[in-house]
Scaffold this active site. Structure first.
Site, PDB file in Angstrom:
ATOM      1  N   LYS A 229       0.618  -0.618  -0.144  1.00  0.00           N
ATOM      2  CA  LYS A 229      -0.076  -0.338   0.297  1.00  0.00           C
ATOM      3  C   LYS A 229       0.576   1.270  -0.209  1.00  0.00           C
ATOM      4  O   LYS A 229       1.590   0.977   0.784  1.00  0.00           O
ATOM      5  CB  LYS A 229      -1.129   0.309   1.066  1.00  0.00           C
ATOM      6  CG  LYS A 229      -1.922   1.414   1.168  1.00  0.00           C
ATOM      7  CD  LYS A 229      -2.380   1.154   2.637  1.00  0.00           C
ATOM      8  CE  LYS A 229      -3.874   2.553   2.374  1.00  0.00           C
ATOM      9  NZ  LYS A 229      -4.806   2.346   3.418  1.00  0.00           N
TER      10      LYS A 229
ATOM     11  N   ARG B 120     -10.746  10.432   2.405  1.00  0.00           N
ATOM     12  CA  ARG B 120     -10.215  10.500   4.113  1.00  0.00           C
ATOM     13  C   ARG B 120     -12.248  11.530   3.797  1.00  0.00           C
ATOM     14  O   ARG B 120     -12.222  12.064   5.125  1.00  0.00           O
ATOM     15  CB  ARG B 120      -9.047  11.632   3.248  1.00  0.00           C
ATOM     16  CG  ARG B 120      -8.118  10.319   3.932  1.00  0.00           C
ATOM     17  CD  ARG B 120      -6.711  10.689   3.647  1.00  0.00           C
ATOM     18  NE  ARG B 120      -5.690   9.598   3.710  1.00  0.00           N
ATOM     19  CZ  ARG B 120      -4.269   9.545   2.963  1.00  0.00           C
ATOM     20  NH1 ARG B 120      -4.108  11.357   2.817  1.00  0.00           N
ATOM     21  NH2 ARG B 120      -3.575   8.673   3.342  1.00  0.00           N
TER      22      ARG B 120
ATOM     23  N   LYS C  73       1.494   9.965   5.852  1.00  0.00           N
ATOM     24  CA  LYS C  73       1.793   8.783   6.023  1.00  0.00           C
ATOM     25  C   LYS C  73       2.769   7.675   5.937  1.00  0.00           C
ATOM     26  O   LYS C  73       2.907   6.407   6.025  1.00  0.00           O
ATOM     27  CB  LYS C  73       0.539   7.909   5.974  1.00  0.00           C
ATOM     28  CG  LYS C  73      -1.026   8.027   6.071  1.00  0.00           C
ATOM     29  CD  LYS C  73      -1.975   7.293   5.743  1.00  0.00           C
ATOM     30  CE  LYS C  73      -3.402   7.757   7.510  1.00  0.00           C
ATOM     31  NZ  LYS C  73      -4.964   7.052   6.776  1.00  0.00           N
TER      32      LYS C  73
ATOM     33  N   GLU D 239       7.784  -6.566   1.237  1.00  0.00           N
ATOM     34  CA  GLU D 239       6.545  -6.678   2.094  1.00  0.00           C
ATOM     35  C   GLU D 239       4.862  -7.781   1.875  1.00  0.00           C
ATOM     36  O   GLU D 239       4.559  -8.205   2.533  1.00  0.00           O
ATOM     37  CB  GLU D 239       5.771  -5.585   1.727  1.00  0.00           C
ATOM     38  CG  GLU D 239       6.033  -4.572   2.113  1.00  0.00           C
ATOM     39  CD  GLU D 239       5.805  -3.770   4.063  1.00  0.00           C
ATOM     40  OE1 GLU D 239       5.235  -4.944   4.342  1.00  0.00           O
ATOM     41  OE2 GLU D 239       6.387  -2.628   4.836  1.00  0.00           O
TER      42      GLU D 239
ATOM     43  N   LYS E  53      -2.373  -1.403  -3.846  1.00  0.00           N
ATOM     44  CA  LYS E  53      -3.068   0.036  -3.856  1.00  0.00           C
ATOM     45  C   LYS E  53      -2.851   0.776  -3.937  1.00  0.00           C
ATOM     46  O   LYS E  53      -1.443   0.727  -2.785  1.00  0.00           O
ATOM     47  CB  LYS E  53      -3.795  -0.342  -2.368  1.00  0.00           C
ATOM     48  CG  LYS E  53      -4.717   1.287  -2.221  1.00  0.00           C
ATOM     49  CD  LYS E  53      -5.030   0.363  -1.059  1.00  0.00           C
ATOM     50  CE  LYS E  53      -6.634   1.772  -0.048  1.00  0.00           C
ATOM     51  NZ  LYS E  53      -6.858   1.540   1.163  1.00  0.00           N
TER      52      LYS E  53
ATOM     53  N   SER F 154     -10.561   5.953  -4.923  1.00  0.00           N
ATOM     54  CA  SER F 154     -11.307   6.922  -4.371  1.00  0.00           C
ATOM     55  C   SER F 154     -10.445   7.647  -5.358  1.00  0.00           C
ATOM     56  O   SER F 154     -11.619   8.390  -6.525  1.00  0.00           O
ATOM     57  CB  SER F 154     -11.094   7.241  -2.847  1.00  0.00           C
ATOM     58  OG  SER F 154     -10.446   8.066  -2.281  1.00  0.00           O
TER      59      SER F 154
ATOM     60  N   TYR G 181     -15.060   1.891  -6.952  1.00  0.00           N
ATOM     61  CA  TYR G 181     -16.678   2.094  -6.217  1.00  0.00           C
ATOM     62  C   TYR G 181     -17.517   2.222  -7.434  1.00  0.00           C
ATOM     63  O   TYR G 181     -18.482   2.593  -7.697  1.00  0.00           O
ATOM     64  CB  TYR G 181     -16.108   3.541  -6.273  1.00  0.00           C
ATOM     65  CG  TYR G 181     -15.221   3.723  -4.492  1.00  0.00           C
ATOM     66  CD1 TYR G 181     -15.918   4.199  -3.797  1.00  0.00           C
ATOM     67  CD2 TYR G 181     -13.985   4.329  -4.991  1.00  0.00           C
ATOM     68  CE1 TYR G 181     -14.843   3.852  -2.051  1.00  0.00           C
ATOM     69  CE2 TYR G 181     -13.116   3.844  -3.913  1.00  0.00           C
ATOM     70  CZ  TYR G 181     -13.558   3.434  -2.343  1.00  0.00           C
ATOM     71  OH  TYR G 181     -12.312   3.514  -1.619  1.00  0.00           O
TER      72      TYR G 181
HETATM   73  C1  PBG Z   1      -7.256   3.631   5.544  1.00  0.00           C
HETATM   74  C2  PBG Z   1      -7.891   3.495   4.045  1.00  0.00           C
HETATM   75  C3  PBG Z   1      -7.417   4.287   3.039  1.00  0.00           C
HETATM   76  C4  PBG Z   1      -7.691   3.597   1.846  1.00  0.00           C
HETATM   77  C5  PBG Z   1      -8.289   2.553   2.601  1.00  0.00           C
HETATM   78  N1  PBG Z   1      -8.107   2.111   3.843  1.00  0.00           N
HETATM   79  C6  PBG Z   1      -6.835   5.838   3.449  1.00  0.00           C
HETATM   80  C7  PBG Z   1      -5.164   6.208   3.591  1.00  0.00           C
HETATM   81  O1  PBG Z   1      -5.124   5.158   4.361  1.00  0.00           O
HETATM   82  O2  PBG Z   1      -5.724   7.301   3.692  1.00  0.00           O
HETATM   83  C8  PBG Z   1      -8.202   4.373   0.938  1.00  0.00           C
HETATM   84  C9  PBG Z   1      -9.270   3.751  -0.135  1.00  0.00           C
HETATM   85  C10 PBG Z   1      -9.729   4.659  -0.746  1.00  0.00           C
HETATM   86  O3  PBG Z   1      -8.827   5.762  -1.426  1.00  0.00           O
HETATM   87  O4  PBG Z   1     -10.023   4.404  -1.798  1.00  0.00           O
HETATM   88  N2  PBG Z   1      -6.649   2.781   6.600  1.00  0.00           N
END
Ligand code: PBG
Length: 323
Positions: A195, A205, A217, A233, A248, A274, A313
């Site tokens: 990720k 968010r 992050k 990982e 992701k 998203s 989505y």
């Molecule tokens: C948080 C999490 C995130 C997403 C899924 N789980 C956001 C982040 O890491 O800040 C993002 C999913 C998306 O953008 O569709 N643990």
């Protein structure tokens, strides 16, 4: 010898016959945002056409998804501000929205539905971070201990798969051990193994009001510049007992999806996130892209890159189109 590769592209029937990649509704995972309340379907400005729903409306939406052949949902809940803290209290609440949602969906659909739950602290965190904060640092091992309890709580509620999305070190192993210790031998782990620290999570968010309150992050999510690190990982998560691994975001990381697909024998998922949804929607709204074609081309590419499963989505639109 004369070669005429165009022969196989002459008609739709021929093209369909030789298509190497086929999407099916069963490849799809529906991310769902659940909020407290009743009868609610709240629009999300940065995710046009997508909604945060109260549990009753979520159950109805899942019924519609099942009818379209989509059997998997990935649940996220919006935690009210007054219940956020730095130790994940609400995340562990047996009567919390996540736990109630899992129970309601399993009660309604049982084995027809695969319920996956997000395991991370950010929606519950007063700091908007995926882990516990001490002296401005996101601390690893204390976070893993809470995530393991959270996973057990989701398993207790009936989740089929828990999906840690936090990127702490050792959390898959910690969760596996905790599930074993609690007797949840049939709960699987879908690990967000690779990720990345991505700008494409912005609309998510907004949807959950989970943006980090300070910093970013980058001390736990991966640097977009790295490829070999993704393989490290993934290897760790496999060794720690993951049942499925995920990459992701998806579209900017197709190379990573392919590398991971080649490296492991487990199912590989990709999260079309998203911001990737928002890009297509925004361009389509201006008439700059054909939305349906953009969705099909993008998700087909994600599958072609090696994803067995795609969280997106666009799930409903896509399933309708594929039906
Ligand atoms: C948080 C999490 C995130 C997403 C899924 N789980 C956001 C982040 O890491 O800040 C993002 C999913 C998306 O953008 O569709 N643990």
């Amino acid at each position: 010898m004369i070669h005429r590769p165009r022969i196989l592209r002459q008609t739709a029937a021929l093209r369909h016959l030789v298509a190497e990649t086929r999407l099916a509704p069963t490849d799809l995972i529906a991310p769902l945002f659940v909020v407290e309340g009743e009868g609610l379907a709240e629009g999300i400005p940065s995710l046009p056409g997508y909604y945060r729903r109260s549990l009753d409306r979520t159950v109805a939406e899942v019924e519609a998804l099942l009818a379209l052949g989509v059997y998997a949902v990935l649940l996220f809940v919006k935690c009210p501000d007054e219940r956020k803290d730095n130790v994940g209290t609400e995340a562990l609440n047996p009567e919390g929205l996540m736990q109630r949602s899992v129970r309601a969906l399993k009660r309604a659909f049982g084995e027809r539905l695969c319920v996956m739950t997000d395991v991370a602290l950010d929606p519950y965190s007063s700091y908007g971070h995926d882990g516990l904060v001490e002296n401005g640092q996101i601390v690893n091992d204390p976070t893993v201990a809470v995530l393991a309890q959270m996973a057990v709580s989701h398993a207790q509620a009936g989740a089929d798969l828990v999906a840690p999305s936090d990127m702490m070190d050792g959390r898959v192993g910690g969760i596996r051990q905790a599930l074993e210790a609690a007797g949840h031998f049939q709960t699987g782990i879908l690990s967000y193994s690779a990720k990345y620290a991505s700008c494409f999570y912005g609309p998510f968010r907004d949807a959950l009001d989970s943006a980090p309150g300070f910093g970013d992050k980058k001390t736990y999510q991966m640097d977009p510049a790295n490829r070999l690190e993704a393989l490290r990982e993934v290897a760790l998560d496999v060794a720690e007992g993951a049942d499925l691994v995920m990459v992701k975001p998806a579209l900017a990381y197709l190379d990573i999806i392919r590398e991971v697909r080649n490296a492991v024998r487990l199912p590989v998922a990709a999260y079309h996130v998203s911001g990737e949804y928002a890009m297509i929607k925004a361009a389509a709204q201006r008439g700059w892209l054909d939305e349906t074609q953009a969705i099909l081309e993008t998700t087909t590419a994600i599958k072609r890159a090696g994803a067995d499963l795609i969280a997106t989505y666009f799930v409903k639109q896509l399933a309708q189109r594929l039906a």
